[in-house]
Design an enzyme around this catalytic site. Structure first.
Site, mmCIF file in Angstrom:
data_model
loop_
_atom_site.group_PDB
_atom_site.id
_atom_site.type_symbol
_atom_site.label_atom_id
_atom_site.label_comp_id
_atom_site.label_asym_id
_atom_site.label_seq_id
_atom_site.Cartn_x
_atom_site.Cartn_y
_atom_site.Cartn_z
ATOM 1 N N ASP C 269 79.533 42.846 66.319
ATOM 2 C CA ASP C 269 80.315 42.616 65.107
ATOM 3 C C ASP C 269 81.273 43.753 64.760
ATOM 4 O O ASP C 269 82.261 43.532 64.050
ATOM 5 C CB ASP C 269 79.369 42.410 63.908
ATOM 6 N N HIS C 284 85.059 44.631 73.048
ATOM 7 C CA HIS C 284 84.254 45.380 74.006
ATOM 8 C C HIS C 284 84.732 44.983 75.412
ATOM 9 O O HIS C 284 84.772 43.807 75.758
ATOM 10 C CB HIS C 284 82.771 45.055 73.852
ATOM 11 N N GLY C 312 85.969 36.908 69.519
ATOM 12 C CA GLY C 312 86.820 38.082 69.659
ATOM 13 C C GLY C 312 86.047 39.364 69.830
ATOM 14 O O GLY C 312 86.527 40.445 69.503
ATOM 15 N N LYS C 313 84.813 39.291 70.319
ATOM 16 C CA LYS C 313 83.971 40.472 70.384
ATOM 17 C C LYS C 313 83.877 41.079 71.778
ATOM 18 O O LYS C 313 83.709 42.266 71.937
ATOM 19 C CB LYS C 313 82.558 40.124 69.899
ATOM 20 N N VAL C 314 83.939 40.226 72.782
ATOM 21 C CA VAL C 314 83.690 40.677 74.139
ATOM 22 C C VAL C 314 84.732 40.061 75.078
ATOM 23 O O VAL C 314 85.017 38.877 74.989
ATOM 24 C CB VAL C 314 82.274 40.229 74.587
#
Lengths: 362, 362, 362, 362
Positions: C269, C284, C312-314
């Site tokens: 997050d 990430h 949209g995190k990884v």
């Protein structure tokens, strides 16, 4: 064949991907002889969870090898040969670490015999357009690809072997022995690590209780259609009787199970069958299983070895389940036992010879 | 070791437990006819995860029943009859909701035929002394108990049936038909919901591709030992050919799979076999599966129906896997289709008759 | 305390087992430095299923270590320290192979800090009389035992640390730093592989977003009851802000996740939080996870890293999930990266210093 | 790479997909009041496996409702509200079937409060281009979609609420109560089945021990950045103390757990905390859990309730785990108890009032 026809039509429309785009890198089998995992597995002894279970299973397997009276049954399920574990089984055979094998048909025919004919498995991915694969006649096993056209040659070869044999019921063991002989008569296998061929040479019987549930089934469908009257049939009852005879011929026994399914149940059941025939039988003294199957759905694959004890099949003193996918745990367990070297004092039991007075080499 | 000491003391104090202490309450089969789950399953349509998947699977099954051209294959694995799902299959048979069945041997012989002989399954628990159960000859399936002595009568009955038949190779379908005939000739089944008997009466073929991997195996071991020369054998290749013929005789087909294992693979494979024999075959148009098996170990039971598409076995437009243990999901899916009533316009296909000109009723 | 009282009563009746009967052999942590698993893991590259996934994850972790711009976040869930994986994390810290840690409270307080106070975890079994364990005040984690009385000392120590601090809200990071200082001020940890202490010395921040959900919770309950007015509180929002600041201070980032749960989500997050604060943030770049959690129940622990991409995190180019229980896979992945040695060119980022101008060393 | 090429071509041909292409059909919550599942669940009593377990769990829940002395704790984990189970919890609240709730933040903030603000969850599929979703700012939870832009409004609303409050540490319970008040002050929730709002009105406390691990975290990051000095903080230790006080105020207690995670552990731990504070505490008398988590990795989510007994948290006489994904099992268990009607003789315990003399309504 509409499947193929459909392919061709689509290919014209839009410059399709080709087989070569997908079938590039081949699966390579791990070689446990190259990796001394003993210190690593030993270090798991005082951990917890799966590591400790794996350590205990590895030691139980080593104990089976040390126990001169113990016949070692290996049961195989899951697509482990296409996944790179074929040479592990080959090495177990070649080093007298297993005395009899019960397997699914896919492993023995579609994967081992298939590679013995010179074909390969390919590195793939599950994140792929499945319909495109189908159109290209590429079969997928999770993250691995197979050329369906090559598999059909495998089917046909089984059909040809069946055509060449005396028309009568065979156990799967007998037929798989004939597959070994076929390789021998045709220049040997095209690979150095054929399980079917090594077992043939070492007189280790291989049983496939659901033999038509694989590429062999296609071969037999062709054979029996070609010879609607007298033909080769596969007698699964004979399989059971023969495997039971091996149990009866053994003072003690242990099972090393990869996955569950029919091979697991079948090989446990011979204790009960031996009891029926002889009026008494020893339970399997050692039992280890690698599986990710859950116990809670009540199905056989995940059923605990402690449950098997209630059926009189397995003793509870030397049993261990290991909760792991096989490609990780099997090289560690088999590699541990290989590098411990207890097999060096062990003779092959050559149980194939138990049946040779019957039909095989007649 | 105080734990052990206590056990011994307990035994002295309170006498060894008896079978009757464990075998008290019998398993009761759920009756889908009594529960109109349609509104409940419909309410899952716009949820997510397994509920939505279950709803879609139920609708696909209903679509199979609406499609006059569709032959419905039911595949069975896991100990679902001892778990109370036998009557569900019985009701599917009796209401023309299934045309051919592929199963594990345990379900057909150890569980259904066993109950037809008058024996029962008992409510148990996995939290139990497994060694005590073994000493009492009580077999455990997770949380269910079976009287091993009764199971041995079942084994022997199979042996007797084999003894009485013409000595030749049989498909499992033929032999299971003879099991139905045996019940008929011996006063009918002792229960009203026998799957083997209902299928016999409705001319619905049942296939068990690994037929010796169950109580039948014990019967055959006794039979073949008694008749070492000519005897009844079980030809699993014939099974595959026969099931393929049913596929060839069908315009369309769908599969309703409970669990995976050999029955799943076998029934998917007939598409390829039909293609081999006829030069053309339609993929299964509909396919649903209830399973908790994980996809990530690459084994067949958890392999997705999308993967099956790459093998040319299943179309991707009407397939759905439901991630659930069968005792919960099967009554909802089968019950939904039963109460939707599309089966009322459906005729039984009586595929048993496809083979009657051959050997059965000769 | 009725739980204890009940114990004592039963003890009189029948010569109970004692704690010493159960708490005999201690868990030993695996030392990845002793096992060069590089050739073994390399041999998995061209296998399939979990082996190939594990190989790829190991290489991605090595790539994180090679990438000078990459901040490495380690997330920890599951009882992996009591299972023998504590020294693995200790070695990652000591060799600059991780820059920030997010964990469950049980790992940091009940297991690491607990061992730093001189207590041990014991080898046990799940096949045990749970009520007897309770009566003996032995807590069980699957196959591992803990002395509840020792755990209560751990609770109290946390309470004492809280009592000694300035009364204000702390992030868990701040408090865990104080736990390290407590060890330092009291003769150092009683073991050589304390994660809390090593992180304190190396200025590596540890975050526990659900800090009261563990032994620390008991300490705080005592502290806040003792100081009902002004007291130490744990501000989980501050945790999130601080971890986000580390992300903002990093050019690139990667995450090595053991299990899922809050640590997984929390650390993913921060990309979104950084985006909120800065108007832009890099996903990430690297992400690997070891887990047995299934994807199909929709829960976070088993949610795929490809799904994390939609949030949209990884990034999807260097992510890999490994389906394995951690005690087997983590030593292989961490050991691979350790023996590849890319960390030798890597400096510790000492993110603890990012916050030292604030409160810590003031 | 033809796959990629095709994508690009497709984009050109048919324009980029829009949000509206994906966000079409909304998730609908199941209404247990409409489905009398009592006869169906009763019919599972004498089955086996998960069906029998589910039946037993449903009866245990009904027993909790019959037991006047029993405080009922509900713990929630997994994305069950976005999956259509929100109204089930709403109905439990409204019918006095639950007295306190412990949850993950995602459920309470990102899913319930989010829907109370007028936003929706959408029916999706896991077989999708994740990068395209990301580009469109659509978040995916397995087979469900969320508009990330709407989620950001939810984040901001939390920030606004924080901005408006007295600057001090709050328990998550206090803050969630303020979220209810916010809805009340702004025209009420935009949906009729808001859990946060119903709990506010019924004085049922909701605890989120990892409160910053969700949309609330983003709100707090904004709030604390805006107010770097004095600001609202979330004291998770206070959560634990408050939940413990509810336990202390209860004669008996039971827990109904959906999934595992922090909510499961936190709510079990209060027995030990109560014991610490009062010198005596009753274990939870009743405990049921729906989960698919495996026991064998030693993690908390799948740890058995029998294991919890060793920790002195749960009695073994009335505990039952149900191995099922929640969307199927929860409507059956909650629906069973609803239609049995034992709740009709039950008063709400309004534990919110336990804390009102403190800060809330000051």
């Amino acid at each position: 064949m509409p499947v193929r026809v459909r392919n061709i039509r689509k290919k014209k429309e839009k410059k399709m991907a080709t087989k070569q785009d997908y079938l590039k890198e081949t699966i390579q089998h791990i070689d446990i002889k190259q990796h001394n995992v003993v210190p690593f597995v030993d270090s798991m002894e005082k951990m917890a969870f799966s590591a400790r279970d794996l350590n205990r299973a590895a030691k139980i397997f080593d104990n089976m090898l040390k126990d001169k009276d113990c016949t070692i049954f290996l049961t195989l399920a899951g697509s482990i040969f296409s996944a790179g574990l074929k040479k592990v089984v080959f090495d177990l055979i070649n080093n007298n670490m297993v005395d009899a094998i019960t397997s699914t048909g896919a492993l023995i025919v579609d994967q081992d015999f298939f590679e013995a004919l010179g074909y390969k498995h390919y590195i793939g991915t599950p994140f792929v357009d499945n319909n495109e694969l189908r159109e290209l006649a590429i079969d997928r096993i999770y993250d691995t690809y197979i050329d369906e056209d090559e598999l059909r040659v495998c089917d046909e070869t089984i059909g040809k072997i069946a055509d060449s044999l005396e028309k009568r019921p065979y156990s799967s063991r007998e037929f798989i022995y004939e597959m070994g002989r076929y390789l021998d008569n045709n220049g040997g296998p095209k690979v150095e690590d054929s399980v079917v061929y090594a077992a043939y040479k070492k007189n280790i019987p291989i049983f496939v209780p659901a033999f038509s549930d694989c590429s062999a089934g296609f071969g037999f469908v062709m054979h029996q259609t070609k010879f609607p009257g007298e033909h080769v049939s596969i007698d699964s009852a004979k399989d059971f009787l023969e495997l039971t005879k091996i149990k009866i011929a053994s003072k003690q026994s242990g099972i090393f199970m990869i996955g569950g399914g029919v091979p697991k149940n079948f090989t446990q059941d011979i204790v009960v069958a031996a009891d029926l025939l002889e009026g008494s039988a020893e339970m399997h003294k050692y039992a280890i299983q690698i599986t990710v199957a859950d116990e809670r759905d009540g199905a056989l694959s995940g059923s605990t070895l402690k449950e098997a004890c209630t059926w009189g099949k397995v003793q509870t003193s030397s049993e261990q389940m290991v909760y792991s996918e096989a490609t990780i745990a099997m090289p560690l367990i088999a590699g541990y036992a290989y590098h411990k070297g207890s097999w060096k004092n062990r003779q092959g039991k050559e149980f194939q010879k138990l049946f040779s007075s019957e039909k095989i080499d007649a």
